[in-house]
Design an enzyme around this catalytic site. Structure first.
Site, short mmCIF file in Angstrom:
data_model
loop_
_atom_site.label_atom_id
_atom_site.label_comp_id
_atom_site.label_asym_id
_atom_site.label_seq_id
_atom_site.Cartn_x
_atom_site.Cartn_y
_atom_site.Cartn_z
N HIS A 31 -28.08 12.76 -4.32
CA HIS A 31 -29.34 12.99 -5.02
C HIS A 31 -29.36 12.38 -6.43
CE1 HIS A 31 -33.25 14.75 -5.84
NE2 HIS A 31 -33.30 15.19 -4.61
N GLU A 81 -29.14 23.95 -3.22
CA GLU A 81 -30.07 22.84 -2.96
C GLU A 81 -29.35 21.49 -3.06
OE1 GLU A 81 -32.15 23.70 -7.15
OE2 GLU A 81 -32.91 21.88 -6.22
N THR A 82 -28.51 21.36 -4.08
CA THR A 82 -27.71 20.14 -4.29
C THR A 82 -26.37 20.62 -4.82
OG1 THR A 82 -29.68 18.87 -4.87
CG2 THR A 82 -27.58 17.98 -5.62
N HIS A 110 -7.69 -0.72 -4.91
CA HIS A 110 -7.49 -0.30 -3.52
C HIS A 110 -8.45 0.82 -3.14
CE1 HIS A 110 -3.53 -2.32 -2.32
NE2 HIS A 110 -3.86 -2.82 -3.50
N HIS A 149 -3.94 14.39 -2.20
CA HIS A 149 -4.25 15.42 -3.20
C HIS A 149 -3.86 16.82 -2.71
CE1 HIS A 149 -7.42 12.89 -5.60
NE2 HIS A 149 -6.27 12.28 -5.46
N HIS A 183 0.84 -1.20 0.00
CA HIS A 183 0.00 0.00 0.00
C HIS A 183 0.88 1.26 0.00
CE1 HIS A 183 -3.54 -2.47 1.04
NE2 HIS A 183 -2.79 -3.06 1.96
N HIS A 239 -27.21 16.26 -1.06
CA HIS A 239 -28.43 17.05 -0.88
C HIS A 239 -28.96 16.76 0.52
CE1 HIS A 239 -32.40 18.78 -1.93
NE2 HIS A 239 -32.90 17.79 -1.22
N MET A 299 -9.95 2.29 0.49
CA MET A 299 -8.71 2.90 0.98
C MET A 299 -8.61 4.36 0.56
SD MET A 299 -5.25 0.80 1.17
CE MET A 299 -4.08 1.30 2.41
N HIS A 309 -5.70 8.89 -0.86
CA HIS A 309 -6.07 7.51 -1.17
C HIS A 309 -4.84 6.66 -1.42
CE1 HIS A 309 -5.32 7.87 -5.57
NE2 HIS A 309 -5.74 9.10 -5.42
N CYS A 310 -5.02 5.38 -1.34
CA CYS A 310 -3.94 4.45 -1.67
C CYS A 310 -3.78 4.41 -3.19
CB CYS A 310 -4.28 3.06 -1.13
SG CYS A 310 -2.91 1.91 -1.27
CU LIG Z 1 -3.73 0.02 -0.60
#
Ligand SMILES: [Cu+2]
Length: 376
Positions: A342, A315-316, A181, A136, A131, A291, A186, A171-172
């Site tokens: 939604h 609203e959304t 993954h 980000h 892993h 929503h 993950m 994330h992985c």
């Molecule tokens: Cu992983």
């Protein structure tokens, strides 16, 4: 341990060996990124204060101040990767999940802009797979993915400067295995607050009373010839069938916080009339559209980046896959609110729904039953 398992495990660790035809294109940059550390100039951060943060399970968030106190810090986190079986629904559907710190999503980490995040990532010997972590919010080396590839029994420590404010997915992303993954659970999010806290972009401070973290997850559980969800001994055994379902782009489950009903009933998110609530919502793989039924997003950062002026009175809102978003709302009425994706098929049929249970006094001015349903 059977021969078959040995092969499976070794193949998993090799990663790219069982990658799809396209995956090598995406992962080709790993080799280049891995060269980066050799060229780095060591940075002396010994003058900076350090704080250690204990992470907590979503939907809750560890204690933090909304405005930064003092200058930049090094904020230390530790996450242990857990490969574990999860039950996704009342029917007992199983998935061999991969998790950061045992939960889907992984915990929300909170720092301030220009703080340094220092993560110790542990892959215990009891795990079977390789892993890593791609933030980000980080800059360089595939978001840290190239510097954190850990086999079972290894750990790595990554430090990066959180230069951008907002909520961001992590994330992985192991070579050749990324979508498996990520769709095995993950992923999680980090919140990098502006040092002065949140504002509406026009000078008004937005101070929340509560923050909740909702991680939306699409799962791809294979079915047998009779249409029943299949169970497997190990994640490796499930790999080929799962990949086949993944390639249909049709999830079997879309859930909030790891299972159908994880945020409903007794697990509903609590609030009171007048409380200002920040809802952080991440989806590491697919688009979503949160929503709040019977409520709104007063201030919404759809793509989660706090140096942009938030949208008002939504609203959304739309959160593209691979993104975390944030919505700030002051509850004005008591009751049970459903908080949903939604795409209502995903909410009602696949599981992407939670509840807010809000206490307080009803405001008759905002809404009243002029005539209760009765015979015409
Ligand atoms: Cu992983």
């Amino acid at each position: 341990m059977t021969d078959q398992f040995q092969v499976t495990r070794r193949t998993m660790l090799a990663g790219a060996a069982i990658a799809s035809a396209v995956a090598p294109i995406v992962t080709a940059t790993f080799a280049q990124a891995e060269e980066a550390p050799a060229k780095m100039n060591p940075t002396d951060l010994s003058h900076l204060p350090r704080v250690k943060v204990e992470l907590v399970k979503p939907p809750f968030v560890h204690e933090h101040t909304q405005k930064a106190e003092g200058g930049p810090k090094i904020v230390e986190f530790t996450m242990t990767i857990e490969e574990k079986k999860l039950i996704l629904d009342d029917a007992g559907t199983e998935v061999h999940a991969m998790t950061f710190d045992g939960s889907v999503p992984g915990p929300l980490m909170v720092v301030h802009q220009n703080d340094y995040v220092e993560l110790t990532l542990i892959n215990p010997e009891t795990n079977t797979l390789q892993h890593n972590i791609d933030f980000h919010s980080a800059t360089g080396a595939l978001g840290g993915g190239a510097l954190t590839i850990v086999n079972p029994g290894e750990k790595a420590i990554l430090r990066f400067k959180a230069t951008k404010a907002g909520v961001f997915v992590y994330h992985c992303a192991p070579p050749g295995m990324v979508p498996w993954h990520v769709t095995s659970g993950m992923n999680g999010a980090i919140m990098v607050l502006p040092r002065e806290g949140l504002t509406d972009g026009h000078g008004k401070e937005l101070v929340y009373d509560k923050v909740y973290y909702v991680g939306e997850q699409d799962f791809y559980v294979p079915k047998d010839e009779k249409g029943n969800y299949k169970k497997y001994e190990t994640a490796g055994d499930a790999y080929a069938d799962t990949l086949a379902v993944m390639r249909t782009l049709t999830p079997s489950h879309v859930v909030f916080n790891g299972a159908v009903g994880a945020l409903t009933g007794e697990n509903a998110l609590k609030a009171a009339v007048g409380e200002k609530v920040l809802i952080v919502h991440s989806q590491a793989n697919r688009d979503t559209r949160p929503h709040l039924i019977g409520g709104h997003g007063d201030y919404v950062w759809q793509t989660g980046k706090f140096n942009n002026v938030p949208d008002r009175d939504q609203e959304t809102w739309f959160i593209p896959g691979g993104t975390a978003g944030a919505a700030f709302y002051t509850f004005e009425q008591p009751g049970i609110y459903a908080y949903v994706n939604h795409n209502l098929i995903e909410a009602f049929e696949l599981g992407a729904a939670g509840h807010f249970a809000v206490t307080g006094d009803w405001n008759d001015d905002l809404m009243t039953a002029v005539l209760a349903p009765s015979q015409v």
